[in-house]
Enzyme design. Structure first.
Site, PDB file in Angstrom:
ATOM      1  N   GLY A 159       0.931  -1.286   0.075  1.00 52.74           N
ATOM      2  CA  GLY A 159      -0.004   0.052  -0.061  1.00 52.74           C
ATOM      3  C   GLY A 159       0.894   1.279   0.102  1.00 52.74           C
ATOM      4  NE  ARG A 160      -2.289   5.881   1.984  1.00 53.71           N
ATOM      5  CZ  ARG A 160      -3.565   5.789   1.784  1.00 53.71           C
ATOM      6  NH1 ARG A 160      -4.213   5.937   0.743  1.00 53.71           N
ATOM      7  NH2 ARG A 160      -4.368   5.252   2.663  1.00 53.71           N
ATOM      8  CB  ILE A 161       3.571   2.371   4.693  1.00 49.30           C
ATOM      9  CG1 ILE A 161       2.519   3.548   5.335  1.00 49.30           C
ATOM     10  CG2 ILE A 161       4.516   2.187   5.440  1.00 49.30           C
ATOM     11  CD1 ILE A 161       1.930   3.173   6.908  1.00 49.30           C
ATOM     12  NE  ARG A 181      -6.143  -7.016   0.700  1.00 49.97           N
ATOM     13  CZ  ARG A 181      -7.285  -6.393   1.251  1.00 49.97           C
ATOM     14  NH1 ARG A 181      -8.049  -6.646   1.578  1.00 49.97           N
ATOM     15  NH2 ARG A 181      -6.833  -5.069   1.570  1.00 49.97           N
ATOM     16  CB  THR A 241       7.666   0.117  10.831  1.00 48.43           C
ATOM     17  OG1 THR A 241       7.101  -0.211   9.567  1.00 48.43           O
ATOM     18  CG2 THR A 241       9.014   0.197  10.925  1.00 48.43           C
ATOM     19  NE  ARG A 243      -1.557  -1.203  14.654  1.00 51.18           N
ATOM     20  CZ  ARG A 243      -1.288   0.082  14.404  1.00 51.18           C
ATOM     21  NH1 ARG A 243       0.259   0.127  14.216  1.00 51.18           N
ATOM     22  NH2 ARG A 243      -1.877   0.898  14.698  1.00 51.18           N
ATOM     23  CD  GLU A 272       3.099  -1.517  20.353  1.00 51.97           C
ATOM     24  OE1 GLU A 272       3.481  -2.106  19.048  1.00 51.97           O
ATOM     25  OE2 GLU A 272       2.476  -0.441  20.153  1.00 51.97           O
ATOM     26  CG  HIS A 293       3.900   1.742  18.075  1.00 49.86           C
ATOM     27  ND1 HIS A 293       2.795   1.139  18.245  1.00 49.86           N
ATOM     28  CD2 HIS A 293       3.606   2.703  16.959  1.00 49.86           C
ATOM     29  CE1 HIS A 293       2.127   1.459  17.277  1.00 49.86           C
ATOM     30  NE2 HIS A 293       2.464   2.575  16.211  1.00 49.86           N
ATOM     31  N   GLY A 295       7.259   4.819  14.958  1.00 46.91           N
ATOM     32  CA  GLY A 295       7.421   4.686  13.269  1.00 46.91           C
ATOM     33  C   GLY A 295       6.938   5.997  12.807  1.00 46.91           C
TER      34      GLY A 295
HETATM   35  C1  8YV Z   1       0.217   6.208  15.397  1.00 44.42           C
HETATM   36  C2  8YV Z   1       0.394   3.990  14.016  1.00 44.42           C
HETATM   37  O1  8YV Z   1       1.483   6.579  16.205  1.00 44.42           O
HETATM   38  O2  8YV Z   1      -1.186   5.431  13.044  1.00 44.42           O
HETATM   39  C3  8YV Z   1      -0.794   4.064  13.191  1.00 44.42           C
HETATM   40  O3  8YV Z   1      -1.470   3.239  12.654  1.00 44.42           O
HETATM   41  O4  8YV Z   1       0.679   2.679  14.276  1.00 44.42           O
HETATM   42  C4  8YV Z   1       0.929   4.858  14.718  1.00 44.42           C
HETATM   43  O5  8YV Z   1       2.052   5.438  13.849  1.00 44.42           O
HETATM   44  C5  8YV Z   1      -0.777   5.650  16.275  1.00 44.42           C
HETATM   45  O6  8YV Z   1      -1.614   4.651  15.814  1.00 44.42           O
HETATM   46  C6  8YV Z   1      -1.477   6.560  16.673  1.00 44.42           C
HETATM   47  O7  8YV Z   1      -2.861   6.141  17.110  1.00 44.42           O
END
Ligand code: 8YV
Length: 331
Positions: A159-161, A181, A241, A243, A272, A293, A295
């Site tokens: 995806g984007r990331i 997918r 980075t 989940r 976490e 966490h 990222g």
């Molecule tokens: C955020 C993240 O810091 O946006 C996400 O999905 O995992 C993190 O980068 C966090 O979710 C903020 O709620």
């Protein structure tokens, strides 16, 4: 005078965002900056029109299904929505939004940092100077890591990331492979020089570095299962980075301990904020690089996330569809 909508914000946000929220809404912001308890969240859902949770708040079916739940909008401060039971919310007619795009580049930067960290022994090297260990000075054979250039990077989730990671990794000379997918548009694949693997199993067996960049959904829970982790090469390593839940963390630890996987660079964990002490031991041995966490943790990004939350709330309250709606069918 029209009553301002009650917006409950579960965590402290950047000052500029808080100020704007107080101007626009009847904003109740949890200034303790500690996660709210399930009871506090349930109470917020009974009183507020809008809830702004973060990754640390679990908005469960029980919360949205309370008979006196008043919520109309859950405007998540975050991209991933695995903290929210989107289906239950949807069934109750509660709209859910997130904050995509604004954290793509920051998260990809941190992914790249973790891609470099273990092979180039970044954290190990830095700790020689910061933890009072003696440094005998430069030596031709000391602190040698492994070259990044030319290695195969397998991205799970394009995806984007994932694409932003691919763009960076390409500039570092990595060969880009991915599992998704479905394949990305030919133009994007060409721009990224990316090879598509329909079979995750086959890709895993051939990569030097694997980067997890997919969301955590019921379909991706333990996508890197014990069986799949065992397909990974002995000298390969994994970066996550996204989940922690996407990887069977216990098995990953066992395989690294046994030398059956080279190592890992982790920003996220299965339980976490608890981090398995075995991972900390592996970090001391230079086998894994661990971050808490962070990222997307940039000042600029947090402000942009807040701005997005405000836009989503305002659009929703103006009776329009907010731009970043999350529907169960998207998960
Ligand atoms: C955020 C993240 O810091 O946006 C996400 O999905 O995992 C993190 O980068 C966090 O979710 C903020 O709620």
């Amino acid at each position: 005078v029209k009553k301002k909508p009650l917006v409950v914000v579960t965590r402290k946000l950047p000052d500029s965002i808080e100020t704007r929220m107080r101007e626009l809404f009847d904003a109740r912001i949890n200034l303790d900056d500690a996660p709210m308890s399930a009871e506090q969240l349930a109470e917020a859902a009974r009183g507020a029109d809008v809830l702004v949770p973060t990754v640390t708040d679990h908005i469960t079916a029980d919360i949205v299904n309370q008979p006196d739940c008043k919520l109309r909008l859950i405007a998540n401060f975050g991209n991933g929505v695995d903290n929210i039971d989107v289906e239950a919310a949807h069934a109750r007619g509660i709209t859910v939004t997130n904050t995509p795009k604004v954290l793509t580049e920051d998260t990809a930067d941190m992914t790249m940092a973790l891609i470099l960290a273990v092979p180039r022994r970044l954290i190990e090297g830095a700790s020689v100077l910061t933890e009072g260990k003696p440094w005998a000075g430069w030596s031709p054979t000391w602190m040698l890591g492994h070259r990044i250039g030319g290695k195969r990077l397998g991205i799970i989730g394009m995806g984007r990331i994932g694409q932003a990671v691919a763009r960076r990794a390409r500039a570092f000379g990595l060969q880009i492979h991915y599992h998704n997918r479905r394949p990305v548009a030919p133009k994007i694949a060409e721009e990224l020089g990316a090879t598509y693997w329909e079979s995750l199993d086959q890709m895993l067996a051939r990569m030097d570095i694997i980067s997890v960049n997919c969301p955590h959904t019921p379909a991706t829970y333990h996508l890197l299962s014990a069986r799949r982790l065992k397909l990974i090469r002995k000298d390969a390593y994994i970066v996550n980075t996204a989940r922690g839940e996407v990887t069977d963390e216990d098995t990953l630890i066992k395989l690294i301990e046994a030398g059956d996987i080279g190592g890992a660079g982790l920003d996220v964990y299965e339980h976490e904020p608890a981090v398995n002490p075995k991972l900390v031991r592996l970090a001391r041995a230079g086998k894994v690089a661990l971050l808490p966490h962070m990222g997307s943790a940039t000042i600029e990004g947090r402000v942009e996330m807040g701005e997005k939350v405000i836009i989503n709330i305002r659009t929703f309250l103006d009776a329009h569809k907010p731009p970043d709606r999350v529907l169960p069918s998207m998960l």
